[in-house]
Write a protein that holds these residues in place. Structure first.
Motif, PDB file in Angstrom:
ATOM      1  N   TYR A 160       0.842  -1.208   0.000  1.00  0.00           N
ATOM      2  CA  TYR A 160       0.000   0.000   0.000  1.00  0.00           C
ATOM      3  C   TYR A 160       0.872   1.252   0.000  1.00  0.00           C
ATOM      4  O   TYR A 160       0.567   2.230  -0.695  1.00  0.00           O
ATOM      5  CB  TYR A 160      -0.926   0.026   1.212  1.00  0.00           C
ATOM      6  N   ASN A 161       1.961   1.214   0.763  1.00  0.00           N
ATOM      7  CA  ASN A 161       2.860   2.369   0.789  1.00  0.00           C
ATOM      8  C   ASN A 161       3.403   2.675  -0.604  1.00  0.00           C
ATOM      9  O   ASN A 161       3.466   3.845  -1.016  1.00  0.00           O
ATOM     10  CB  ASN A 161       4.022   2.115   1.746  1.00  0.00           C
ATOM     11  N   LEU A 166       3.524   5.974  -5.505  1.00  0.00           N
ATOM     12  CA  LEU A 166       3.416   6.137  -6.956  1.00  0.00           C
ATOM     13  C   LEU A 166       2.219   7.002  -7.345  1.00  0.00           C
ATOM     14  O   LEU A 166       2.253   7.697  -8.365  1.00  0.00           O
ATOM     15  CB  LEU A 166       3.300   4.763  -7.628  1.00  0.00           C
ATOM     16  N   SER A 167       1.163   6.930  -6.547  1.00  0.00           N
ATOM     17  CA  SER A 167      -0.058   7.678  -6.866  1.00  0.00           C
ATOM     18  C   SER A 167      -0.656   8.222  -5.567  1.00  0.00           C
ATOM     19  O   SER A 167      -1.566   7.597  -4.992  1.00  0.00           O
ATOM     20  CB  SER A 167      -1.065   6.771  -7.592  1.00  0.00           C
ATOM     21  N   PRO A 168      -0.171   9.361  -5.094  1.00  0.00           N
ATOM     22  CA  PRO A 168      -0.617   9.894  -3.799  1.00  0.00           C
ATOM     23  C   PRO A 168      -2.100  10.222  -3.739  1.00  0.00           C
ATOM     24  O   PRO A 168      -2.646  10.378  -2.632  1.00  0.00           O
ATOM     25  CB  PRO A 168       0.235  11.159  -3.633  1.00  0.00           C
ATOM     26  N   ARG A 177      -5.450   1.050   2.887  1.00  0.00           N
ATOM     27  CA  ARG A 177      -4.403   1.159   3.902  1.00  0.00           C
ATOM     28  C   ARG A 177      -4.998   1.607   5.230  1.00  0.00           C
ATOM     29  O   ARG A 177      -4.550   1.160   6.300  1.00  0.00           O
ATOM     30  CB  ARG A 177      -3.288   2.114   3.461  1.00  0.00           C
ATOM     31  N   CYS A 178      -6.002   2.464   5.179  1.00  0.00           N
ATOM     32  CA  CYS A 178      -6.712   2.853   6.403  1.00  0.00           C
ATOM     33  C   CYS A 178      -7.224   1.619   7.131  1.00  0.00           C
ATOM     34  O   CYS A 178      -7.003   1.446   8.341  1.00  0.00           O
ATOM     35  CB  CYS A 178      -7.869   3.791   6.046  1.00  0.00           C
ATOM     36  N   ASP A 179      -7.879   0.732   6.404  1.00  0.00           N
ATOM     37  CA  ASP A 179      -8.423  -0.485   7.017  1.00  0.00           C
ATOM     38  C   ASP A 179      -7.307  -1.390   7.529  1.00  0.00           C
ATOM     39  O   ASP A 179      -7.416  -1.980   8.609  1.00  0.00           O
ATOM     40  CB  ASP A 179      -9.282  -1.221   5.995  1.00  0.00           C
TER      41      ASP A 179
END
Length: 283
Positions: A160-161, A166-168, A177-179
């Motif tokens: 996820y990082n 690559l695509s903020p 990523r929150c989950d």
């Protein structure tokens, strides 16, 4: 199962037409212009029309190599959206056989294998897709989903990082990523990711639920109830959001309304209380 990017990438066949048909074959092409458009997804065809269009192109005998692989990929996309996963995989198999370096088809097959709970197969396809196209943010996000469902949280977070590096502004990767961060107890970081995802994609129901979970885990019951409520306005029968809103109301002292929500959630899902209890142990 984590959500993936909203749509698959379907390459246009238009640029392939001249190569596929040659200068002397214009009359044959003129018989199927709509089929070409349907296969290419132009002007919003139905999924059945997209399957019909791609099938006509595949059977026409006028395409080969990568051009034919595009048609199989696009038909596989339609089958995937119809939840006909076996046919989708069969078409992606054909696309990859025709062009082993077709990163789009590899990623698409990886996504469908994920939906069939074949996490190792999904990761293998996505590994190949990333080697061919190492700057594809969605492929990293998809691979993270598979690692997450395997319980490999470190690799999931790492992927996820990279997707977000690559695509903020990728709201799907931020949401997922929150989950994931919630599952490992990094609550403030999880909340920050959900906030950014919702800034980019306001009022998305799944992300509202994830943010509500973060607020709940942080003891912020007013905010949690508000987000669960916003999600329920879009999906009134979401058992998790109903249960979460009910629990938040109970903790705020409104037992009557809270218990009514909890009962409604249990009527929709027999395991929602068990699953919510597991979530509470993570925080």
């Amino acid at each position: 199962m984590r959500p993936t990017a909203d749509t698959f990438v379907s390459f246009s066949l238009a640029a392939a037409v001249a190569t596929a048909i040659g200068l002397g074959a214009a009359p044959a092409l003129a018989q199927t212009p709509q089929q070409l458009e349907w296969c290419n997804g132009k002007d919003g065809p139905s999924l059945d029309q997209q399957v019909t269009g791609c099938t006509a192109l595949i059977k026409s005998g006028k395409y080969s190599g990568h051009n034919l692989a595009i048609a199989f990929n696009n038909r596989g996309t339609a089958y995937d959206k119809k939840s006909d996963y076996d046919r989708a995989i069969a078409d992606y198999d054909q696309a990859i056989r025709l062009d082993p370096n077709y990163a789009v088809a590899l990623r698409n097959r990886g996504k469908v294998r994920y939906k069939k709970d074949d996490y190792d197969g999904s990761i293998a396809d996505l590994d190949k897709a990333i080697r061919i196209d190492p700057k594809n943010s969605d492929a990293y996000s998809d691979r993270a989903n598979a690692y997450s469902d395997k319980g490999d949280h470190d690799r999931a977070i790492s992927n996820y990082n990279e997707a977000i590096r690559l695509s903020p502004t990728n709201p799907v990767a931020l949401n997922n990523r929150c989950d994931e961060l919630l599952q490992i107890g990094q609550l403030q970081s999880a909340l920050a990711d959900c906030n950014e995802s919702l800034r980019l994609r306001p009022n998305h129901a799944n992300t509202l639920i994830h943010r509500a979970n973060a607020h709940f885990a942080l003891g912020q019951m007013d905010e949690a109830a508000s987000d669960y409520d916003a999600a329920l306005r879009q999906s009134p029968k979401d058992s998790w959001a109903l249960y979460g809103r009910g629990m938040a109301k109970v903790k705020k002292g409104n037992s009557a309304e809270g218990n009514a929500d909890i009962a409604a959630a249990k009527a929709l899902s027999a395991k929602v209380d068990e699953n919510f209890a597991k979530f509470l142990k993570l925080k």
